[in-house]
Design an enzyme around this catalytic site. Structure first.
Site, mmCIF file in Angstrom:
data_model
loop_
_atom_site.group_PDB
_atom_site.id
_atom_site.type_symbol
_atom_site.label_atom_id
_atom_site.label_comp_id
_atom_site.label_asym_id
_atom_site.label_seq_id
_atom_site.Cartn_x
_atom_site.Cartn_y
_atom_site.Cartn_z
ATOM 1 N N MET A 39 2.005 5.604 -4.410
ATOM 2 C CA MET A 39 3.403 6.023 -4.343
ATOM 3 C C MET A 39 4.301 4.832 -4.656
ATOM 4 S SD MET A 39 3.404 8.217 -0.796
ATOM 5 C CE MET A 39 1.895 7.994 0.076
ATOM 6 N N PRO A 68 6.871 -1.672 -7.542
ATOM 7 C CA PRO A 68 7.517 -2.964 -7.254
ATOM 8 C C PRO A 68 8.991 -2.783 -6.884
ATOM 9 C CG PRO A 68 6.146 -3.150 -9.204
ATOM 10 C CD PRO A 68 6.121 -1.695 -8.817
ATOM 11 N N GLY A 69 9.675 -1.838 -7.524
ATOM 12 C CA GLY A 69 11.114 -1.684 -7.289
ATOM 13 C C GLY A 69 11.469 -0.676 -6.211
ATOM 14 N N GLU A 79 -0.793 11.746 7.663
ATOM 15 C CA GLU A 79 -0.895 10.297 7.439
ATOM 16 C C GLU A 79 -0.256 9.549 8.615
ATOM 17 O OE1 GLU A 79 0.464 8.803 3.660
ATOM 18 O OE2 GLU A 79 0.410 6.721 4.332
ATOM 19 N N ARG A 95 -11.701 -16.603 32.352
ATOM 20 C CA ARG A 95 -11.042 -17.884 32.087
ATOM 21 C C ARG A 95 -10.301 -18.361 33.346
ATOM 22 N NH1 ARG A 95 -10.760 -22.143 28.393
ATOM 23 N NH2 ARG A 95 -8.675 -23.042 28.469
ATOM 24 N N THR A 100 8.383 3.329 6.565
ATOM 25 C CA THR A 100 8.719 2.299 7.562
ATOM 26 C C THR A 100 9.244 2.972 8.836
ATOM 27 O OG1 THR A 100 11.022 2.078 6.871
ATOM 28 C CG2 THR A 100 9.403 0.682 5.725
ATOM 29 N N ASN A 101 9.246 2.196 9.927
ATOM 30 C CA ASN A 101 9.718 2.787 11.188
ATOM 31 C C ASN A 101 11.204 3.151 11.118
ATOM 32 O OD1 ASN A 101 7.127 2.569 12.000
ATOM 33 N ND2 ASN A 101 7.516 1.262 13.790
HETATM 34 C C1 LIG Z 1 -1.098 -3.426 3.496
HETATM 35 C C2 LIG Z 1 -0.277 -2.369 2.831
HETATM 36 C C3 LIG Z 1 -0.911 -1.222 2.369
HETATM 37 C C4 LIG Z 1 -0.162 -0.238 1.700
HETATM 38 N N1 LIG Z 1 -0.814 0.838 1.170
HETATM 39 C C5 LIG Z 1 -0.118 1.691 0.358
HETATM 40 C C6 LIG Z 1 -0.805 2.712 -0.369
HETATM 41 O O1 LIG Z 1 -2.018 2.887 -0.258
HETATM 42 N N2 LIG Z 1 -0.076 3.511 -1.192
HETATM 43 C C7 LIG Z 1 1.269 3.355 -1.342
HETATM 44 O O2 LIG Z 1 1.861 4.110 -2.102
HETATM 45 N N3 LIG Z 1 1.948 2.401 -0.666
HETATM 46 C C8 LIG Z 1 1.278 1.555 0.165
HETATM 47 N N4 LIG Z 1 1.943 0.563 0.829
HETATM 48 C C9 LIG Z 1 3.375 0.409 0.611
HETATM 49 C C10 LIG Z 1 4.236 0.809 1.796
HETATM 50 O O3 LIG Z 1 4.142 2.198 2.029
HETATM 51 C C11 LIG Z 1 5.659 0.332 1.505
HETATM 52 O O4 LIG Z 1 5.647 -1.081 1.567
HETATM 53 C C12 LIG Z 1 6.687 0.920 2.462
HETATM 54 O O5 LIG Z 1 6.844 2.289 2.232
HETATM 55 C C13 LIG Z 1 8.058 0.223 2.333
HETATM 56 O O6 LIG Z 1 8.487 0.174 1.014
HETATM 57 P P1 LIG Z 1 9.017 -1.225 0.415
HETATM 58 O O7 LIG Z 1 7.962 -2.247 0.674
HETATM 59 O O8 LIG Z 1 9.428 -0.986 -0.990
HETATM 60 O O9 LIG Z 1 10.262 -1.578 1.305
HETATM 61 P P2 LIG Z 1 11.792 -1.122 1.048
HETATM 62 O O10 LIG Z 1 11.830 0.342 0.817
HETATM 63 O O11 LIG Z 1 12.381 -2.019 0.013
HETATM 64 O O12 LIG Z 1 12.442 -1.438 2.455
HETATM 65 C C14 LIG Z 1 12.876 -2.747 2.852
HETATM 66 C C15 LIG Z 1 13.502 -2.637 4.232
HETATM 67 O O13 LIG Z 1 14.656 -1.794 4.167
HETATM 68 C C16 LIG Z 1 14.559 -0.751 5.104
HETATM 69 N N5 LIG Z 1 15.147 0.489 4.596
HETATM 70 C C17 LIG Z 1 14.915 1.092 3.402
HETATM 71 N N6 LIG Z 1 15.593 2.240 3.328
HETATM 72 C C18 LIG Z 1 16.251 2.368 4.488
HETATM 73 C C19 LIG Z 1 17.132 3.369 5.044
HETATM 74 N N7 LIG Z 1 17.425 4.477 4.358
HETATM 75 N N8 LIG Z 1 17.642 3.172 6.281
HETATM 76 C C20 LIG Z 1 17.327 2.062 6.977
HETATM 77 N N9 LIG Z 1 16.506 1.102 6.526
HETATM 78 C C21 LIG Z 1 15.975 1.250 5.304
HETATM 79 C C22 LIG Z 1 13.061 -0.562 5.321
HETATM 80 O O14 LIG Z 1 12.803 0.089 6.544
HETATM 81 C C23 LIG Z 1 12.580 -2.004 5.280
HETATM 82 O O15 LIG Z 1 12.753 -2.577 6.534
HETATM 83 C C24 LIG Z 1 1.233 -0.398 1.537
HETATM 84 C C25 LIG Z 1 1.864 -1.546 2.050
HETATM 85 C C26 LIG Z 1 1.129 -2.530 2.653
HETATM 86 C C27 LIG Z 1 1.836 -3.752 3.156
#
Ligand SMILES: Cc1cc2nc3c(=O)[nH]c(=O)nc-3n(C[C@H](O)[C@H](O)[C@H](O)COP(=O)(O)OP(=O)(O)OC[C@H]3O[C@@H](n4cnc5c(N)ncnc54)[C@H](O)[C@@H]3O)c2cc1C
Length: 379
Positions: free
Chosen positions: A127, A130-131, A244, A270, A367-368
């Site tokens: 899903m 990078p962007g 999930e 300990r 994310t949470n």
């Molecule tokens: C070890 C690992 C395994 C993973 N496995 C998979 C996988 O198998 N398949 C897959 O598709 N993805 C996978 N992911 C990706 C993961 O699901 C994403 O990293 C996650 O959904 C967050 O997206 P982002 O990293 O682009 O963060 P962003 O979307 O850029 O978010 C950055 C920050 O902004 C906050 N934010 C964003 N939007 C909002 C909002 N509307 N309101 C408040 N806060 C917000 C987020 O909560 C976060 O704190 C994996 C990630 C990791 C680290």
């Protein structure tokens, strides 16, 4: 008596013992080596398939065991107990393969699911790009119809099982003008021309699990590899994501219970200032709090599993379970590590690995913060 007691059968108990034995023999002795290598061996998947640890809930006609979700919960709990985060069995069993079962054609189910159950075929779901991660509507990977094939272009990142996968379910735009309604799920075999894996990403935890970038450069896949019809991707994701998120909540409670058990053993052995660490009132009070929180979390998660077994786990409840238990996991594991003093910071101590593994639980699977958005919409 928990919400799940009525669902347990002797077969579930036997399955738990099978999982425990498998992890003790085939996983635990090698896990640290795999952490250095950043991946588990391919052969482990075949061994897991042979022991019935893959596709437990897939119908028997497709090579599964026809079991309920409780079997999945048991495997997740046992992996948590063993602190064996390397093999992404649950991602495969409970997150990716169900898309094939629910939305694949009969021919695809017969082709892919038996191999997914035997461990010959490892799966992933792509899903995140990078962007964009949280905002799935903004994915840029696109698929255009050309004759009787879809042609995919784009890239994905952070994909679990990315190095091992033979089949990847890709979230792609089939009609960029339509936003969510132009989003589809497309199954891509990794032998397809134009598919490329990027590097195996270096993470701060879950080190034995491979996580990768994936690239799609004019990848041609047959038209029927689009699962369930164009534009259905978002609806399908919404239908499957509660499971999930429940998986992540089960991982969280298993980690909390494992951390408490490890810590109890340590503080009873300990000594400092001529006393056992457990004999300090601070230790007993903190661990009493943790034990209470673990009980509350276990009760809630078991209730969610029981709801899910009845097909009644809704999106906001799954979001509550995911956000609340993973926040608690990070809090509890951090507090438990403190009782180990400097040893808690040493990689060879399982509590250190639990600490490193825990952090991502608040990030993936939505994310949470996104979980709170989902809950917030019901207010
Ligand atoms: C070890 C690992 C395994 C993973 N496995 C998979 C996988 O198998 N398949 C897959 O598709 N993805 C996978 N992911 C990706 C993961 O699901 C994403 O990293 C996650 O959904 C967050 O997206 P982002 O990293 O682009 O963060 P962003 O979307 O850029 O978010 C950055 C920050 O902004 C906050 N934010 C964003 N939007 C909002 C909002 N509307 N309101 C408040 N806060 C917000 C987020 O909560 C976060 O704190 C994996 C990630 C990791 C680290």
């Amino acid at each position: 008596m928990t919400a799940l007691a009525a669902h347990y059968t002797p077969e579930h108990q036997m399955f738990r013992e099978t999982c425990r034995r498998f992890l003790e023999k085939e996983v635990t002795p090698f896990h640290m080596k795999w952490e250095e290598e950043g991946i588990v061996p391919r052969e482990l998947w075949r061994k897991a398939g042979a022991q019935g640890l893959l596709g437990m809930s897939m119908p028997e006609e497709y090579g599964g065991a026809g079991g309920d979700f409780l079997y999945s919960a048991i495997l997740i709990e046992e992996q948590g107990r063993a602190i064996a985060s390397g093999p992404a069995f649950s991602l495969h069993n409970d997150i990716v393969v169900p898309y094939l079962l629910h939305y694949g054609t009969e021919e695809q189910k017969k082709k892919w699911i038996p191999k997914a159950c035997s461990g010959e075929l490892v799966t992933a779901i792509a899903m995140t790009e990078p962007g964009t991660g949280s905002d799935l509507q903004s994915v840029k990977t696109n698929a255009v119809m050309d004759g009787n094939h879809w042609v995919l272009n784009g890239s994905k990142t952070f994909i679990s099982n990315g190095q091992l996968a033979d089949l990847v379910i890709v979230v792609a735009k089939t009609d960029p003008k339509l936003g969510a309604k132009g989003t589809s799920l497309i199954a891509v075999e990794t032998t397809s021309h134009g598919f490329k894996r990027g590097r195996n990403l270096e993470k701060i935890g879950m080190k034995a699990q491979d996580t990768s970038e994936l690239f799609f450069d004019n990848v041609r896949v047959p038209a029927d590899h689009l699962l369930g019809g164009p534009g259905m991707g978002f609806v399908q994701l919404m239908q499957q994501l509660p499971q999930e998120r429940l998986v992540i909540a089960i991982q969280a409670i298993a980690a909390i219970e494992a951390a408490l058990e490890l810590t109890l053993a340590y503080v009873k052995e300990r000594k400092a200032f001529g006393k056992l660490i457990i004999d300090f009132q601070n230790t007993r009070f903190k661990l009493a709090e943790i034990k209470t929180k673990a009980r509350v979390a276990r009760t809630f998660v078991d209730d969610c599993v029981a709801r899910h077994l009845k097909g009644e786990l809704d999106v906001p409840t799954a979001a509550m379970a995911k956000y609340w238990t993973t926040d608690l996991q990070c809090e509890v594991v951090d507090q438990c590590l403190q009782f180990f003093g400097g040893y808690g910071y040493m990689w060879e101590y399982p509590i250190a690995r639990l600490y490193a593994d825990s952090r991502v639980q608040k990030i993936y699977g939505g994310t949470n913060e996104i979980m709170k958005e989902l809950i917030g919409r019901t207010l």
